[in-house]
Design a protein around this motif. Structure first.
Motif, PDB file in Angstrom:
ATOM      1  N   UNK A 825       0.808  -1.217   0.000  1.00 51.28           N
ATOM      2  CA  UNK A 825       0.000   0.000   0.000  1.00 51.28           C
ATOM      3  C   UNK A 825       0.843   1.269   0.000  1.00 51.28           C
ATOM      4  N   UNK A 826       2.098   1.134   0.303  1.00 52.03           N
ATOM      5  CA  UNK A 826       2.936   2.317   0.477  1.00 52.03           C
ATOM      6  C   UNK A 826       3.189   3.019  -0.860  1.00 52.03           C
ATOM      7  N   UNK A 827       2.995   4.322  -0.895  1.00 46.67           N
ATOM      8  CA  UNK A 827       3.231   5.101  -2.112  1.00 46.67           C
ATOM      9  C   UNK A 827       4.090   6.306  -1.793  1.00 46.67           C
ATOM     10  N   UNK A 828       4.658   6.873  -2.852  1.00 43.30           N
ATOM     11  CA  UNK A 828       5.410   8.118  -2.697  1.00 43.30           C
ATOM     12  C   UNK A 828       4.453   9.305  -2.816  1.00 43.30           C
ATOM     13  N   UNK A 829       5.003  10.485  -2.665  1.00 47.78           N
ATOM     14  CA  UNK A 829       4.176  11.687  -2.783  1.00 47.78           C
ATOM     15  C   UNK A 829       3.553  11.786  -4.172  1.00 47.78           C
ATOM     16  N   UNK A 830       4.257  11.245  -5.154  1.00 46.52           N
ATOM     17  CA  UNK A 830       3.748  11.302  -6.528  1.00 46.52           C
ATOM     18  C   UNK A 830       2.613  10.321  -6.758  1.00 46.52           C
ATOM     19  N   UNK A 831       2.395   9.407  -5.814  1.00 48.94           N
ATOM     20  CA  UNK A 831       1.302   8.446  -5.942  1.00 48.94           C
ATOM     21  C   UNK A 831       1.717   7.085  -6.444  1.00 48.94           C
ATOM     22  N   UNK A 832       2.953   6.940  -6.943  1.00 47.81           N
ATOM     23  CA  UNK A 832       3.384   5.628  -7.450  1.00 47.81           C
ATOM     24  C   UNK A 832       3.822   4.741  -6.297  1.00 47.81           C
ATOM     25  N   UNK A 833       3.856   3.442  -6.568  1.00 42.90           N
ATOM     26  CA  UNK A 833       4.227   2.480  -5.531  1.00 42.90           C
ATOM     27  C   UNK A 833       5.670   2.693  -5.093  1.00 42.90           C
ATOM     28  N   UNK A 834       5.874   2.547  -3.802  1.00 46.21           N
ATOM     29  CA  UNK A 834       7.227   2.686  -3.264  1.00 46.21           C
ATOM     30  C   UNK A 834       7.978   1.365  -3.305  1.00 46.21           C
ATOM     31  N   UNK A 835       7.245   0.235  -3.374  1.00 44.70           N
ATOM     32  CA  UNK A 835       7.874  -1.092  -3.325  1.00 44.70           C
ATOM     33  C   UNK A 835       7.353  -1.966  -4.466  1.00 44.70           C
ATOM     34  N   UNK A 836       8.042  -3.076  -4.701  1.00 49.04           N
ATOM     35  CA  UNK A 836       7.657  -4.042  -5.741  1.00 49.04           C
ATOM     36  C   UNK A 836       7.402  -3.305  -7.054  1.00 49.04           C
ATOM     37  N   UNK A 837       8.422  -2.597  -7.511  1.00 49.00           N
ATOM     38  CA  UNK A 837       8.219  -1.647  -8.599  1.00 49.00           C
ATOM     39  C   UNK A 837       8.358  -2.247  -9.990  1.00 49.00           C
ATOM     40  N   UNK A 838       8.989  -3.414 -10.086  1.00 47.17           N
ATOM     41  CA  UNK A 838       9.182  -3.970 -11.427  1.00 47.17           C
ATOM     42  C   UNK A 838       8.124  -5.010 -11.753  1.00 47.17           C
ATOM     43  N   UNK A 839       7.991  -5.294 -13.016  1.00 47.99           N
ATOM     44  CA  UNK A 839       7.014  -6.290 -13.438  1.00 47.99           C
ATOM     45  C   UNK A 839       7.229  -7.612 -12.709  1.00 47.99           C
ATOM     46  N   UNK A 840       8.494  -8.022 -12.645  1.00 48.44           N
ATOM     47  CA  UNK A 840       8.801  -9.312 -12.017  1.00 48.44           C
ATOM     48  C   UNK A 840       8.360  -9.330 -10.555  1.00 48.44           C
ATOM     49  N   UNK A 841       8.640  -8.245  -9.835  1.00 53.64           N
ATOM     50  CA  UNK A 841       8.259  -8.176  -8.419  1.00 53.64           C
ATOM     51  C   UNK A 841       6.751  -8.348  -8.257  1.00 53.64           C
ATOM     52  N   UNK A 842       6.000  -7.611  -9.073  1.00 53.31           N
ATOM     53  CA  UNK A 842       4.536  -7.653  -8.977  1.00 53.31           C
ATOM     54  C   UNK A 842       4.012  -9.046  -9.318  1.00 53.31           C
ATOM     55  N   UNK A 843       4.603  -9.651 -10.345  1.00 53.71           N
ATOM     56  CA  UNK A 843       4.139 -10.973 -10.776  1.00 53.71           C
ATOM     57  C   UNK A 843       4.360 -12.015  -9.683  1.00 53.71           C
ATOM     58  N   UNK A 844       5.537 -11.984  -9.078  1.00 52.99           N
ATOM     59  CA  UNK A 844       5.846 -12.933  -8.004  1.00 52.99           C
ATOM     60  C   UNK A 844       4.857 -12.757  -6.848  1.00 52.99           C
ATOM     61  N   UNK A 845       4.601 -11.492  -6.481  1.00 51.34           N
ATOM     62  CA  UNK A 845       3.643 -11.229  -5.404  1.00 51.34           C
ATOM     63  C   UNK A 845       2.243 -11.718  -5.779  1.00 51.34           C
ATOM     64  N   UNK A 846       1.841 -11.477  -7.033  1.00 52.02           N
ATOM     65  CA  UNK A 846       0.526 -11.941  -7.492  1.00 52.02           C
ATOM     66  C   UNK A 846       0.397 -13.457  -7.377  1.00 52.02           C
TER      67      UNK A 846
END
Length: 1032
Positions: A825-846
């Motif tokens: 859930x963590x985001x930066x001030x710009x609104x983008x994700x602060x963690x799991x930023x690459x495609x691979x990271x997101x896929x593994x988490x999914x």
């Protein structure tokens, strides 16, 4: 051992009888740690009645013992020298150091250096008092000798570490100034006076190298020093006593004083006297220096340079430093105005003659062509060379003051070309032509960009450069090749001119003179890079390679190998017929370089550099034939001995290059042979013992072994690869002394195991989860936290019931999932994700989170099921958007070497709460399987310094391979959701009712995208089948 017996043993250590020598060495080793032994050794060194050979061997033993034992490398280790013995050594070494002959003084000087570096000021507070007292007494030389060592300790220290030197300056500089002043006033001074002044200069140099001590900011104090330095600069060197031999002459005391004076004034000018470089507090000093001294120094320098014009002696290093001062003056208007009236004389009567071939060059060319080549391509030689400084001056002149000087200089060069053309053969000014060609080559960047010269380059080359390929004079043939190489990249209006030059360079590789052959090879590199039609080179390629390796056999030079790499890179798979022969030749050249390097035992010797170059060239060849895997089986036996030897501590200097070769061999070979598997223990031993800095590079072949030879990894028990991997990873992950970025490859390797060995390593899951959780609790770096959480995700995808049960047994399930969801859930001030930023990271988490949905209600309660379901939906949508954005921004390019890299770099300065997201959030290369570049070891290096200003997630993992590539996360999610619905309709209905409108919309979008992905996957399979059928 008492003093007489120690003297006898030392005498025996000099015996021509090997047995006596060995016994003496053993006796010295036996007694070296006994009380008073070190003190007695010092007594023998300073005993004038003792035999000099014995004193010398004692001094060597004394120096080596102190270097090894005075200050233990491990802070917790107790010193093997008694404090009382240390006190006695410190007290006595100062008294005697100045009285000893130079040979012994040099050894004790090394001892003093070790002791001062370890003990001052804390354990030796009285040292400065001794120095200050003796500067006012009869022990001036000894005090200066010690003060030089003390000041050098702080030469490269900055900020707080420099504090002690400021105190030293406060206490000693007033005395140094008095001594210096008295020495300068001595009429007909002896060489001993020069030695004292030289020591004062060296002390001053070390004290001001990085920062000017505050004491020197006082204009009166600084002026007093500058008066003395200017006196030494202007004063002619005594003619009496100068050695006739040039080598001895440049080391003569008074010339050394001149060199150090020029050195100091240059340092003051470039670091502290430039208004543009100064911080505000130093600006007043810079203004004072510019106003009162810079011009005066320039005038003295010009007068010194005049010696060259008159044919008098000036050491190369002094000439070089003076020319550096002149080059630095060109950009400053006031200094340039001072230089301008004498500029033509300097440029045409001093600078240009330095650029010309001279008697020393001719002698070296004829007597030792190998040394001529070495000096010509040695960066260190360049630092001291007047010729290099002259070239730099001309380049700087046309860059900074080109309007007034470029045309004038080019007309001068053209005049030389004309005189050369018009003169008969016996009167041609060959050496001046050489200098003119050097000037043209040095100015190539400027001339290539500036009209009218840019348009005239091709005619100039054809008329004045290319004819010298046939010159009767060797150095002009070499210079023609070098200049041709400098201009090979220009656009030739007549292709025949390029072709003729290329042919001449190739012919030069068979010249009778070694320097011509070498310069031709270097020029060839530029021609190969520039060649648009490889048919020019293709027919002569075998002969070219043959000539190349003949030359490599003669000369060890890293730059030679660069040319071979360029050829291989340019011809790619066309090198296949030559690949095995090239690897054989490069392997032979590598062993020759290594043997030379070991015999030479110098840091940065050409042999070691050339050895690394050979390995890089081998990697280039392996990459060029990567689509021809059958060749690798033939190359493997050639490279195995290199890999076996250089994966030990013997190969530390070339470790990265060797790892790259191992990575290629384990990735592109059709299968990984047992011989290649024999390297695994060497890799893990190196990683455990000394090679942690190379962990990102070692990661690549270890991944290849596990992913490409999984059955052998799982079934072999002797050695047990699974156990050895656990041993090294658990030790690294639990090592509290290792920084987070040091261990980042460890969770990546655990991922490799879980993804490639699904269902076959159940017994390891608990162990790997335990060390992951341990490290996660102390990890600070956000990227490492992401990698560790991804290990949990991989474990869930591997076996969700087993993993969740382990987390519950450990009592950490709630802690881990709360952290995971918080990071999602963590985001930066710009609104983008602060963690799991690459495609691979997101896929593994999914995949990990989706795997939880299969668990029964007693393992996954309703509230937790809802949380997992929602988090997965959001992550899938983010993943879909990122894939779409990447496809739009980055068209596929299989040949782009960087496509296989993954950079997760963040330069955002937000403080993102407790998770500590910071600018260090970076890494390169995840899922560990570079499709084309399997093992570009460097690609796994963290890239924290890379700047990613965009807040968009960085995506470049399309070309990576891993077993989850075949798993579509949308299809996997929908299949799992449907299975949940089919197995427990009521539970699924309750879950659906908890979803608000937003999540229902997300779920519908994911379902539609999953249907589309099924169609796309089916279409891709049909296309692949059709392609395979057509190929067969």
């Amino acid at each position: 051992m008492d003093l007489p017996n120690l003297a006898i043993v030392l005498q025996a250590a000099l015996s021509p009888n090997p047995a006596e020598r060995t016994a003496a060495e053993a006796s010295l080793n036996q007694y070296q740690y006994t009380p008073q032994h070190l003190v007695r050794m010092l007594q023998i060194i300073v005993d004038g009645n003792c035999d000099m050979a014995v004193r010398q061997v004692a001094s060597i033993h004394f120096k080596n013992f102190i270097a090894k034992n005075w200050s233990p490398h491990d802070p917790d280790e107790q010193s093997k020298i008694l404090p009382s013995d240390k006190d006695l050594v410190r007290q006595n070494i100062l008294v005697f150091v100045a009285q000893l002959p130079p040979l012994l003084r040099a050894q004790l000087g090394e001892c003093l250096k070790t002791i001062i570096h370890a003990d001052y000021p804390e354990q030796w507070p009285g040292l400065l008092h001794w120095v200050t007292h003796n500067l006012q007494d009869q022990q001036v030389y000894g005090a200066l000798f010690v003060l030089r060592i003390l000041s050098r300790k702080y030469e490269f220290k900055s900020d707080e570490e420099r504090t002690p030197i400021y105190h030293v300056v406060e206490e000693t500089f007033p005395h140094l100034l008095n001594i210096f002043s008295r020495l300068v006033q001595i009429g007909n001074p002896s060489i001993e006076v020069a030695d004292l002044i030289k020591l004062i200069c060296k002390i001053f140099w070390s004290s001001i190298y990085l920062e000017i001590p505050k004491k020197l900011f006082d204009p009166n104090v600084f002026n007093a020093w500058m008066v003395l330095f200017l006196n030494m600069l202007e004063r002619p060197v005594p003619s009496e006593g100068q050695p006739a031999d040039p080598e001895l002459r440049k080391s003569w005391g008074w010339w050394k004083v001149k060199k150090w004076t020029v050195h100091i004034l240059n340092r003051l000018y470039t670091r502290f006297g430039d208004l543009k470089l100064q911080n505000p507090e130093n600006k007043a000093f810079a203004q004072h220096f510019q106003k009162n001294y810079a011009g005066k120094i320039l005038e003295c320098h010009l007068n010194l340079l005049n010696a060259l014009r008159m044919g008098d002696y000036l050491p190369d290093r002094v000439s070089n430093l003076i020319l550096q001062y002149l080059s630095n003056s060109l950009s400053k208007t006031t200094m340039y105005n001072l230089l301008q009236p004498r500029l033509d004389v300097v440029l045409f009567e001093i600078i240009f003659p330095l650029m010309c071939f001279n008697d020393n060059d001719q002698a070296l060319w004829e007597e030792d062509p190998h040394e001529y080549v070495r000096k010509g391509y040695d960066i260190i030689e360049d630092l001291y060379s007047p010729r290099t400084a002259a070239m730099d001056f001309v380049s700087e002149l046309v860059r900074k003051r080109g309007k007034e000087n470029l045309q004038k200089f080019i007309l001068f060069i053209v005049e030389i070309f004309k005189r050369y053309e018009e003169a008969s053969i016996e009167f041609k000014p060959y050496r001046q032509k050489d200098g003119a060609l050097l000037a043209i080559g040095a100015l190539c960047d400027k001339l290539k960009q500036t009209e009218p010269y840019k348009s005239e380059l091709e005619p100039m080359l054809v008329q004045h450069v290319f004819p010298e390929f046939a010159s009767p004079v060797g150095h002009l043939r070499a210079k023609a090749a070098w200049v041709a190489g400098q201009y090979a990249h220009i656009s030739f209006s007549d292709p025949n001119n390029f072709r003729k030059a290329l042919q001449s360079v190739v012919a030069g590789m068979r010249d009778s003179e070694l320097p011509v052959r070498v310069d031709s090879v270097f020029a060839l590199r530029s021609f190969v890079e520039s060649c648009k039609d490889l048919s020019e080179i293709r027919p002569i390629l075998p002969q070219l390679l043959d000539d190349f390796f003949k030359l490599m056999d003669e000369v060890e030079n890293e730059d030679l190998v660069f040319t071979l790499e360029t050829i291989v890179d340019k011809f790619g798979e066309e090198m296949a017929p030559y690949a095995i022969g090239l690897c054989q030749s490069l392997a032979a050249a590598f062993w020759k370089c290594i043997n030379t390097s070991e015999a030479d035992d110098e840091a940065d010797d050409p042999g070691a550099l050339a050895a690394a170059g050979c390995l890089r060239a081998i990697s280039t060849i392996l990459e060029s034939v990567s689509r021809l895997p059958h060749i690798f089986a033939h190359i493997e036996p050639i490279l195995l001995p290199i890999m076996r030897r250089m994966l030990t501590t013997d190969g530390q200097d070339v470790f990265e290059e060797v790892l790259e070769i191992v990575s290629y061999m384990t990735f592109f070979s059709p299968t990984i042979s047992l011989d290649m598997w024999s390297l695994w223990p060497l890799l893990t031993e190196a990683l455990a013992d000394w090679a942690i800095d190379f962990f990102p590079n070692i990661l690549v072949p270890l991944d290849n072994y596990i992913s490409r030879s999984t059955v052998h990894y799982l079934t072999c028990k002797e050695p047990d690869y699974q156990q050895s991997l656990w041993n090294v990873l658990s030790n690294i992950m639990r090592d509290k002394n290792l920084e987070d970025n040091d261990i980042e490859p460890a969770p990546k390797l655990i991922e490799v195991v879980f993804q490639n060995c699904r269902g076959q390593v159940d017994h390891w899951v608990k162990f790997y989860i335990e060390i992951t959780v341990e490290r996660l609790r102390v990890a600070e770096r956000p990227y490492l936290k992401c990698l560790l959480v991804q290990v949990i995700a991989d474990a869930l995808y591997y076996n969700a019931p087993l993993t969740l049960n382990i987390l519950h047994q450990m009592g950490v399930a709630i802690e881990i999932f709360n952290l995971w969801f918080q990071m999602l859930q963590q985001t930066k001030k710009s609104g983008v994700r602060a963690n799991f930023k690459r495609e691979h990271d997101k896929k593994v988490c999914c995949l990990g989170l989706t795997s939880l949905l299969t668990l029964p209600p007693d393992q996954l309660p309703g509230e937790f099921l809802e949380r997992v379901f929602k988090a997965t939906l959001e992550l899938l949508v983010a993943y879909k958007d990122q894939v779409a954005e990447a496809a739009k921004e980055d068209p596929e390019d299989d040949d782009d070497m960087d496509d296989g890299l993954e950079t997760d770099d963040d330069d955002d300065e937000d403080d993102d709460g407790d998770m500590g997201v910071d600018a260090e959030d970076g890494d390169e290369a995840d899922s560990l399987r570079l499709q084309r570049l399997g093992a570009q070891a460097r690609s796994f290096r963290p890239a924290d310094d890379d700047d990613d200003d965009s807040d968009d997630d960085f995506s470049d993992d399309e070309d990576l391979q891993s077993p989850i590539d075949e798993v579509d996360p949308f299809v996997f999610f929908m299949d799992t959701a449907k299975a949940l619905q089919a197995s427990d309709q009521m539970r699924f209905q309750r879950l659906s009712q908890t979803l608000d409108f937003r999540y229902q919309a997300l779920a519908n979008g994911v379902a539609q995208h999953a249907d589309q992905r099924r169609l796309d996957i089916q279409k891709e399979k049909l296309e692949k089948a059709a392609t395979a059928s057509a190929a067969s």
